[in-house]
Design an enzyme around this catalytic site. Sequence first.
Site, PDB file in Angstrom:
ATOM      1  N   LYS A  70      -3.647   0.647  -0.826  1.00 26.26           N
ATOM      2  CA  LYS A  70      -2.804  -0.435  -0.304  1.00 26.26           C
ATOM      3  C   LYS A  70      -2.258  -0.154   1.100  1.00 26.26           C
ATOM      4  O   LYS A  70      -2.165  -1.061   1.912  1.00 26.26           O
ATOM      5  CB  LYS A  70      -1.649  -0.711  -1.277  1.00 26.26           C
ATOM      6  CG  LYS A  70      -2.108  -1.315  -2.604  1.00 26.26           C
ATOM      7  CD  LYS A  70      -0.918  -1.664  -3.473  1.00 26.26           C
ATOM      8  CE  LYS A  70      -1.363  -2.209  -4.820  1.00 26.26           C
ATOM      9  NZ  LYS A  70      -0.242  -2.696  -5.626  1.00 26.26           N
TER      10      LYS A  70
ATOM     11  N   ASP B 254       2.549  -8.707  -4.470  1.00 27.18           N
ATOM     12  CA  ASP B 254       3.351  -8.042  -5.509  1.00 27.18           C
ATOM     13  C   ASP B 254       4.813  -8.499  -5.470  1.00 27.18           C
ATOM     14  O   ASP B 254       5.389  -8.855  -6.502  1.00 27.18           O
ATOM     15  CB  ASP B 254       3.303  -6.514  -5.329  1.00 27.18           C
ATOM     16  CG  ASP B 254       1.961  -5.930  -5.727  1.00 27.18           C
ATOM     17  OD1 ASP B 254       1.285  -6.559  -6.574  1.00 27.18           O
ATOM     18  OD2 ASP B 254       1.591  -4.869  -5.202  1.00 27.18           O
TER      19      ASP B 254
END
Length: 465
Positions: free
Chosen positions: A256, A292
């Site tokens: 990420k 997220d």
Amino acid sequence: MKHPSVPLPRIGMRVIKTAVAVMVSYALFLPFGLTYREELGGVLGQMGPLYACIACIICTQSSLGQTFYQGISRLIGVLVGGALGTATLLLGPALEHFWLKTIVLGMVCVAGVWLCLLIKRPTACGMACILPCVILITGVTGVTRYYYAVARIIETIVGLLVALAVNAALPDHRPESERGGMDMTVEVKNSTRKLCVIGDPVGHSKSPLIQNTMIKALGLDYVYLCQPVPRGQCKAWLDCAKFADYAGFNATMPHKEELVPLMDELDEDARLIGAVNTVCIRDGKAYGYNTDGEGFLRSLADEGIDPAGKRVMVLGAGGASKAVCLKLAQAGAEVVVCNRTLDKAQTICNHDPDHLRPTGFTPEELAREAEQCDLLVNCTSLGMEGASGQFADFSFLDSLAKSAPVVDLIYAPAETELLRQARKRGHRTANGLGLLVNQAVLSLEYFTGTAIDAADMKKRIADVL
Ligand code: NAP
């Protein structure tokens, strides 16, 4: 001299379940006799165990979900084939003509297959052909032909129900990685766009199951794959994905952060959180998003929780916690980040010291912070299925106001020990399924530009997980 060993085929749950289903079907129909007993009269006189057993063999799969899926398709096939076969009996004595019967059989099969394909049920085609053949290729004549046809339809349906019941009763012992095949079936055409999740490791990821379930439900022309990419190889993968014309991909651990500098453009959340979990490739350019944090806020909204002005206690300071804390702070919450490694909590809090404050993870610190908070969010891996850790004690929950909801990011198990303890103490609880679904829905919206009903998807995804 050493002989090469020949591997023996494994007798797995599917074989055992099929055997049990066949035995149950046989026992159920045995009272009607093995061969047709005209003296019983009508449909009963035509009953026997053979077709129920065949239906069990065709339909029993490893899991209830797969059997249900197969069962529905085969049931449709039985209904299509049964209706066509029975309707064809209306031709009466004409069917006794050899060539006419041959041509009728061929036409009925074509009609059965065509109807099943029309309603997009290719796995129903077999039953739609077999049943008319069974009904038509028989020596029985007169009204008995109809009893014979109805008996075959009933036997097949009972066989399907037995297959389902046996699957519901017997456990699915397959390893986690082999499960969930049912909703991974996506129609692939030459025009189908490719999506995937990258990670290292990534084999355990639920993303392909979740995304393909949504893709199928929405009838989108995409397929979602699982792509292992070794740590440090994101640049090579990105070039590869662009060359192979991927529409985009999701990223999980450890990629990420590595993806951030590789993006041509970053959205506000990816910039804020410093991590990219969704990459869209458009005209050869990579657009990085982070779903997220927003997925978490949406999951709170689904539970009717508005974090604005609330004092929130977040447990943990890993990757998930960072997204949760920064979005909570942005939404106007005051957040205390409790972590075993204080430095990691401090690093997160440095991003927004006005709204974020670090503290430790001792029972005393947790109890002190719980006393003053309106919402508790667990972002540690404590209590997660397959992970060894568990909270040393839950006494800090006694300090929490009864009105404070307790949210756990973990979704497997569906109720962690933390949530169970909180529920027992009268708190409202929510697990991580909301986040899982909302971040996946947001990603698919970015990939496809299609608005998606997250509530509907949550029900579908809960069914397949
Ligand atoms: P991570 O980066 O590895 O962070 C794990 C956190 O748990 C760290 O803060 C760590 O503390 C803490 N921790 C681990 N063992 C501990 C112990 N024995 N005692 C106290 N603290 C302990 O993991 P992550 O990616 O943030 O994920 C955290 C959890 O959220 C996982 O269970 C994951 O499944 C879940 N999650 C769910 C979703 C969803 O979609 N629902 C999405 C992301 C994550 P230290 O810093 O001291 O090591």
